[in-house]
Design an enzyme around this catalytic site. Structure first.
Site, mmCIF file in Angstrom:
data_model
loop_
_atom_site.group_PDB
_atom_site.id
_atom_site.type_symbol
_atom_site.label_atom_id
_atom_site.label_comp_id
_atom_site.label_asym_id
_atom_site.label_seq_id
_atom_site.Cartn_x
_atom_site.Cartn_y
_atom_site.Cartn_z
ATOM 1 N N TYR A 71 39.686 31.857 38.915
ATOM 2 C CA TYR A 71 38.778 32.973 36.948
ATOM 3 C C TYR A 71 39.840 31.984 35.826
ATOM 4 O O TYR A 71 39.106 31.883 34.992
ATOM 5 C CB TYR A 71 39.555 34.049 37.686
ATOM 6 C CG TYR A 71 38.839 34.956 36.635
ATOM 7 C CD1 TYR A 71 37.411 35.137 36.778
ATOM 8 C CD2 TYR A 71 40.069 35.741 36.166
ATOM 9 C CE1 TYR A 71 37.533 36.003 35.420
ATOM 10 C CE2 TYR A 71 39.268 36.900 35.283
ATOM 11 C CZ TYR A 71 37.822 36.888 34.304
ATOM 12 O OH TYR A 71 37.908 37.507 33.826
ATOM 13 N N PHE A 124 40.303 46.040 31.072
ATOM 14 C CA PHE A 124 39.375 46.824 30.380
ATOM 15 C C PHE A 124 39.117 47.540 31.613
ATOM 16 O O PHE A 124 38.237 47.136 32.464
ATOM 17 C CB PHE A 124 38.144 46.745 28.999
ATOM 18 C CG PHE A 124 38.776 46.100 28.002
ATOM 19 C CD1 PHE A 124 39.299 45.184 27.567
ATOM 20 C CD2 PHE A 124 38.323 47.037 27.218
ATOM 21 C CE1 PHE A 124 40.011 44.995 26.629
ATOM 22 C CE2 PHE A 124 38.756 46.554 25.955
ATOM 23 C CZ PHE A 124 39.653 45.329 25.356
ATOM 24 N N THR A 133 35.972 48.621 33.823
ATOM 25 C CA THR A 133 34.488 47.997 33.639
ATOM 26 C C THR A 133 34.623 48.003 35.740
ATOM 27 O O THR A 133 35.442 47.802 36.284
ATOM 28 C CB THR A 133 34.166 47.465 33.288
ATOM 29 O OG1 THR A 133 34.986 46.022 33.620
ATOM 30 C CG2 THR A 133 34.396 46.899 31.865
HETATM 31 C C1 LIG Z 1 39.449 40.869 35.023
HETATM 32 C C2 LIG Z 1 40.523 39.732 33.973
HETATM 33 O O1 LIG Z 1 40.122 38.719 33.125
HETATM 34 C C3 LIG Z 1 41.787 40.520 34.180
HETATM 35 C C4 LIG Z 1 42.414 40.180 34.484
HETATM 36 O O2 LIG Z 1 42.922 38.655 34.815
HETATM 37 S S1 LIG Z 1 43.027 41.198 35.771
HETATM 38 C C5 LIG Z 1 44.263 40.667 36.926
HETATM 39 C C6 LIG Z 1 43.635 40.095 37.699
HETATM 40 N N1 LIG Z 1 44.972 40.052 38.811
HETATM 41 C C7 LIG Z 1 44.439 39.362 39.739
HETATM 42 O O3 LIG Z 1 43.608 39.818 40.381
HETATM 43 C C8 LIG Z 1 45.648 39.186 40.311
HETATM 44 C C9 LIG Z 1 45.348 39.127 41.749
HETATM 45 N N2 LIG Z 1 46.302 38.643 42.760
HETATM 46 C C10 LIG Z 1 47.580 39.918 43.671
HETATM 47 O O4 LIG Z 1 46.777 40.932 43.954
HETATM 48 C C11 LIG Z 1 47.727 38.899 45.496
HETATM 49 O O5 LIG Z 1 48.747 37.750 44.643
HETATM 50 C C12 LIG Z 1 47.303 38.363 46.121
HETATM 51 C C13 LIG Z 1 46.591 39.443 46.474
HETATM 52 C C14 LIG Z 1 46.468 36.841 46.009
HETATM 53 C C15 LIG Z 1 48.138 37.828 46.548
HETATM 54 O O6 LIG Z 1 48.695 38.702 47.571
HETATM 55 P P1 LIG Z 1 50.228 38.215 48.255
HETATM 56 O O7 LIG Z 1 49.840 37.788 49.487
HETATM 57 O O8 LIG Z 1 50.964 40.128 48.388
HETATM 58 O O9 LIG Z 1 51.220 37.501 47.268
HETATM 59 P P2 LIG Z 1 53.077 36.769 48.373
HETATM 60 O O10 LIG Z 1 52.255 35.523 47.859
HETATM 61 O O11 LIG Z 1 53.143 37.816 48.396
HETATM 62 O O12 LIG Z 1 52.804 36.496 46.382
HETATM 63 C C16 LIG Z 1 53.939 35.637 45.913
HETATM 64 C C17 LIG Z 1 54.757 35.978 45.482
HETATM 65 O O13 LIG Z 1 53.856 36.093 43.595
HETATM 66 C C18 LIG Z 1 54.444 37.165 43.695
HETATM 67 N N3 LIG Z 1 52.834 37.994 43.333
HETATM 68 C C19 LIG Z 1 51.911 38.162 43.648
HETATM 69 N N4 LIG Z 1 50.680 38.867 43.403
HETATM 70 C C20 LIG Z 1 51.708 39.434 41.472
HETATM 71 C C21 LIG Z 1 50.686 39.672 40.469
HETATM 72 N N5 LIG Z 1 49.513 39.975 40.741
HETATM 73 N N6 LIG Z 1 51.017 40.137 39.509
HETATM 74 C C22 LIG Z 1 52.521 39.256 39.651
HETATM 75 N N7 LIG Z 1 52.864 38.707 40.738
HETATM 76 C C23 LIG Z 1 52.575 38.288 41.518
HETATM 77 C C24 LIG Z 1 54.728 38.137 44.699
HETATM 78 O O14 LIG Z 1 55.818 39.394 43.884
HETATM 79 C C25 LIG Z 1 55.332 37.145 45.034
HETATM 80 O O15 LIG Z 1 56.841 36.455 44.552
HETATM 81 P P3 LIG Z 1 57.699 36.334 45.136
HETATM 82 O O16 LIG Z 1 58.125 34.938 46.012
HETATM 83 O O17 LIG Z 1 59.466 35.804 44.164
HETATM 84 O O18 LIG Z 1 58.052 37.858 46.038
HETATM 85 N N1 LIG Z 2 36.851 44.215 32.839
HETATM 86 C C1 LIG Z 2 37.479 43.224 32.110
HETATM 87 O O1 LIG Z 2 39.587 43.788 32.451
HETATM 88 C C2 LIG Z 2 38.013 42.048 31.855
HETATM 89 C C3 LIG Z 2 36.838 41.125 31.827
HETATM 90 N N2 LIG Z 2 36.671 39.847 31.132
HETATM 91 C C4 LIG Z 2 35.162 39.342 31.268
HETATM 92 O O2 LIG Z 2 34.157 40.044 30.255
HETATM 93 C C5 LIG Z 2 33.326 39.848 30.788
HETATM 94 C C6 LIG Z 2 32.206 41.017 31.375
HETATM 95 O O3 LIG Z 2 33.116 41.693 32.386
HETATM 96 P P1 LIG Z 2 32.772 43.354 32.903
HETATM 97 O O4 LIG Z 2 31.502 43.874 31.284
HETATM 98 O O5 LIG Z 2 33.941 43.479 33.273
HETATM 99 O O6 LIG Z 2 32.486 43.347 33.902
HETATM 100 P P2 LIG Z 2 31.567 43.784 35.085
HETATM 101 O O7 LIG Z 2 31.392 43.444 36.171
HETATM 102 O O8 LIG Z 2 31.563 45.382 34.841
HETATM 103 O O9 LIG Z 2 29.904 43.019 34.415
HETATM 104 C C7 LIG Z 2 29.332 41.927 34.487
HETATM 105 C C8 LIG Z 2 27.737 41.637 34.398
HETATM 106 O O10 LIG Z 2 27.859 39.962 34.603
HETATM 107 C C9 LIG Z 2 26.779 39.661 35.875
HETATM 108 N N3 LIG Z 2 26.558 38.690 35.940
HETATM 109 C C10 LIG Z 2 27.861 38.334 36.678
HETATM 110 N N4 LIG Z 2 27.177 36.994 36.845
HETATM 111 C C11 LIG Z 2 25.946 37.164 36.602
HETATM 112 C C12 LIG Z 2 25.278 36.188 36.566
HETATM 113 N N5 LIG Z 2 24.483 35.053 37.313
HETATM 114 N N6 LIG Z 2 23.542 35.789 34.999
HETATM 115 C C13 LIG Z 2 23.856 37.094 34.730
HETATM 116 N N7 LIG Z 2 24.228 37.825 35.145
HETATM 117 C C14 LIG Z 2 25.557 37.875 35.856
HETATM 118 C C15 LIG Z 2 26.583 40.949 36.699
HETATM 119 O O11 LIG Z 2 25.452 41.564 37.339
HETATM 120 C C16 LIG Z 2 27.458 42.062 35.678
HETATM 121 O O12 LIG Z 2 26.337 43.511 35.381
HETATM 122 C C17 LIG Z 2 32.886 38.257 32.006
HETATM 123 O O13 LIG Z 2 33.175 37.302 31.795
HETATM 124 C C18 LIG Z 2 34.598 38.906 32.160
HETATM 125 O O14 LIG Z 2 35.725 37.582 32.838
HETATM 126 C C19 LIG Z 2 37.970 39.197 30.456
HETATM 127 C C20 LIG Z 2 38.532 40.135 30.554
HETATM 128 C C21 LIG Z 2 39.166 40.840 30.977
#
Ligand SMILES: CC(=O)CC(=O)SCCNC(=O)CCNC(=O)[C@H](O)C(C)(C)COP(=O)(O)OP(=O)(O)OC[C@H]1O[C@@H](n2cnc3c(N)ncnc32)[C@H](O)[C@@H]1OP(=O)(O)O
Ligand SMILES: NC(=O)C1=CN([C@@H]2O[C@H](COP(=O)(O)OP(=O)(O)OC[C@H]3O[C@@H](n4cnc5c(N)ncnc54)[C@H](O)[C@@H]3O)[C@@H](O)[C@H]2O)C=CC1
Length: 253
Positions: A161, A194, A196
């Site tokens: 990602y 956000f 969503t």
């Molecule tokens: C959508 C957007 O655009 C916005 C965003 O990005 S929102 C952010 C989204 N974040 C994610 O998706 C994070 C996903 N990751 C996770 O949930 C987990 O890391 C995982 C499920 C992939 C793995 O979990 P796990 O197997 O329990 O991890 P584990 O191997 O034990 O952790 C390794 C280390 O990383 C740390 N870590 C794991 N997940 C973490 C997290 N989400 N944030 C910070 N640190 C993390 C742990 O604390 C651990 O550190 P230590 O070894 O010092 O204790």
């Molecule tokens: N929600 C959040 O916290 C964050 C979202 N974003 C980004 O913002 C954008 C919108 O996200 P959200 O609205 O939260 O997600 P969402 O999952 O609510 O909406 C995404 C939409 O994209 C469509 N989509 C997925 N693959 C597609 C494809 N190949 N062709 C056409 N449509 C497709 C899905 O059907 C869905 O309706 C994404 O690029 C996401 O990575 C970034 C940071 C944070």
């Protein structure tokens, strides 16, 4: 650029941030062409009335996106801009807890949709908008791409990602530089977290920790707060070639 009576393509418009942008642009007097893979986008267009039409499509397909652009050209006076919200989130560690390596196809799929899809939409929209008659300042169009704060501070499990979103960040300046000769601006928004449907694909404890990690306000962002920034980018022609973080100050751990 004005929004009233202008036509915008919004991808990912069937859900979340894209859906909020569609509502805001229609409220501001714009016309919208909603694109999404999911057929729910047709209902969304019906809800928004005559100003909206829907074209189901995949952002990674050249034919699908050309059909979306063609529909936009016919839905008013040509295509004025694109808000490209379609995207997917994925979570996978490089090496899982059993010692197995991450799945290569899953990595490629995330990059294909989020990064290659963005390039596909950008190239086809820019080619169409480059033929527009120039408006104020010689402006012909605007492209808003969606990155993420994960482009800068990706967490454990976010290699695919974060790489895909860092690619979107990386394209912003060269695209803006190139398209300046056509009067087309390119901007990116890097949202924090956000509220969503996408959040359902992230582990619940990660989402709870993230909303607590926002310095202020201590909550997830609302989709309309995102749409308001997109609206500002469209109407403020000095915004170009930049990535704006919209994140309440969060720096993910
Ligand atoms: C959508 C957007 O655009 C916005 C965003 O990005 S929102 C952010 C989204 N974040 C994610 O998706 C994070 C996903 N990751 C996770 O949930 C987990 O890391 C995982 C499920 C992939 C793995 O979990 P796990 O197997 O329990 O991890 P584990 O191997 O034990 O952790 C390794 C280390 O990383 C740390 N870590 C794991 N997940 C973490 C997290 N989400 N944030 C910070 N640190 C993390 C742990 O604390 C651990 O550190 P230590 O070894 O010092 O204790
Ligand atoms: N929600 C959040 O916290 C964050 C979202 N974003 C980004 O913002 C954008 C919108 O996200 P959200 O609205 O939260 O997600 P969402 O999952 O609510 O909406 C995404 C939409 O994209 C469509 N989509 C997925 N693959 C597609 C494809 N190949 N062709 C056409 N449509 C497709 C899905 O059907 C869905 O309706 C994404 O690029 C996401 O990575 C970034 C940071 C944070």
């Amino acid at each position: 650029m004005r929004i009233e009576n202008a036509t915008f393509v919004i991808t990912g418009a069937g859900s979340g941030l894209g859906s909020a942008c569609a509502e805001r642009l229609v409220a501001a007097g714009g016309r919208v062409v909603l694109c999404d893979l999911s057929e729910g986008v047709q209902d969304q267009a019906r809800r928004l009335g005559d100003a909206a039409i829907a074209v189901q499509g995949d952002v990674t397909s050249a034919d699908d996106i050309q059909a979306v652009i063609d529909a936009a050209q016919a839905h008013g006076d040509g295509l004025a801009g694109v808000i490209h919200c379609a995207g997917v989130v994925s979570v996978a560690k490089l090496v899982d807890r059993h010692g197995n390596p991450a799945d290569l196809d899953a990595y490629a799929r995330t990059v294909q949709i989020n990064l290659v899809g963005t390039f596909n939409v950008m190239r086809l929209a820019a080619a169409a908008m480059s033929q527009n008659p120039p408006g104020d300042d010689g402006e012909r169009g605007v492209i808003i791409n969606i990155a993420s704060v994960a482009a800068f501070d990706g967490q454990v499990g976010q290699c695919a990602y974060s790489a895909s979103k860092a690619g979107v960040v990386g394209m912003s300046l060269p695209a803006a530089r190139e398209l300046s000769r056509h009067g087309i601006r390119v901007m990116a928004i890097a949202p924090g977290v956000f509220e969503t449907p996408m959040m359902a694909d992230i582990p619940e404890d990660a989402v709870a920790a993230l909303s607590q990690a926002v310095p202020f306000p201590k909550r997830l962002g609302k989709p309309d707060e995102f749409a308001r920034l997109a609206e500002q980018i469209i109407t403020n022609s000095m915004l170009n070639g930049e990535v704006i973080r919209l994140d309440g100050g969060i720096r993910m751990q």
